[in-house]
Design an enzyme around this catalytic site. Sequence first.
Site, mmCIF file in Angstrom:
data_model
loop_
_atom_site.group_PDB
_atom_site.id
_atom_site.type_symbol
_atom_site.label_atom_id
_atom_site.label_comp_id
_atom_site.label_asym_id
_atom_site.label_seq_id
_atom_site.Cartn_x
_atom_site.Cartn_y
_atom_site.Cartn_z
ATOM 1 N N CYS A 192 39.089 39.329 36.496
ATOM 2 C CA CYS A 192 39.867 37.841 36.301
ATOM 3 C C CYS A 192 41.285 37.776 36.216
ATOM 4 C CB CYS A 192 39.143 37.263 35.056
ATOM 5 S SG CYS A 192 39.647 35.481 34.911
ATOM 6 N N CYS A 217 33.842 34.790 29.107
ATOM 7 C CA CYS A 217 33.732 33.277 29.054
ATOM 8 C C CYS A 217 32.633 32.844 29.669
ATOM 9 C CB CYS A 217 34.920 32.735 29.743
ATOM 10 S SG CYS A 217 34.887 33.290 31.585
#
EC number: 2.8.1.13
Length: 358
Positions: free
Chosen positions: A100, A194
């Site tokens: 990410c 997440c």
Amino acid sequence: MRKTVIVAMSGGVDSSVVAYLLKKQGEYNVVGLFMKNWGEQDENGECTATKDFRDVERIAEQLSIPYYTVSFSKEYKERVFSRFLREYANGYTPNPDVLCNREIKFDLLQKKVRELKGDFLATGHYCRGGADGTGLSRGIDPNKDQSYFLCGTPKDALSNVLFPLGGVYKTEVRRIAQEAGLATATKKDSTGICFIGKRPFKSFLEQFVADSPGDIIDFDTQQVVGRHEGAHYYTIGQRRGLNIGGMEKPCYVLSKNMEKNIVYIVRGEDHPLLYRQELLAKELNWFVPLQEPMICSAKVRYRSPDEKCSVYPLEDGTVKVIFDVPVKAVTPGQTVAFYQGDICLGGGVIEVPMIHQL
């Protein structure tokens, strides 16, 4: 003329304090930018990104700074989540946070910073370097240092990045937030991946990768000692979730044969086969020129200690890493980060045989 810094605001206390400190300095035009990557819902059915954005709004209003929002949900699924699933299905254990940072936060987000005419991007990462031209170094708080998660991000992508929390301890960040009366001062830190949230990992993964039952075999005896619902659910060194009874010592995952759908275990946390003296690393990113050999230390997972090693470049663009002493649970697909003292030299993806040879 004051330069503009775009603060990546997550709705948490760290990025809130970053925005506060930069505004307090008075040297920059401070602008908040909230990035939505995933539409996960909490236990009440409310999107967590919506809740986080409300906190960003509250902080921006407190600090009297403008703020924007951008969604990278589509790109995140394509460039991070899809690879995460593909790697797990093939038996690897990827690190989505490293992906990410490289693919989203310091690539796509940087493009948005340029669109907003920003001179700098500031984040709440606990590390040092970036815009000061020194590459990347550990943050001074050893319990919060996040340089490991940035070791795969190209140096150029960090050249305009400010890390205001690199020289601050987490306890000090909380104190600053409370004394400033920031709305997020007591907000809990987010933990885990997440897109998984608080759910058990297996219950999440089975939504995307089908179960594939097979045998669990004791590597030493070559006897079947249990059954599993899918080799992809297990990672090297794992103890929990094996559901094997009647053993004198706890069992640990040693390796996996994805073609035959077998999970191999050994008994005892100090079993010698759980340790490796060397590994290969691919998909390398360097902040400093690679010397041969390079004497340094390496972290094979986020919370593991530094291990002294020698790094040798190979003709195919990978490197061989030889440790001074064997290292436990070296896991294919995980990230390895290289250091000399506090300086992060770079990092890559671990490549080791998934199957131990008899």
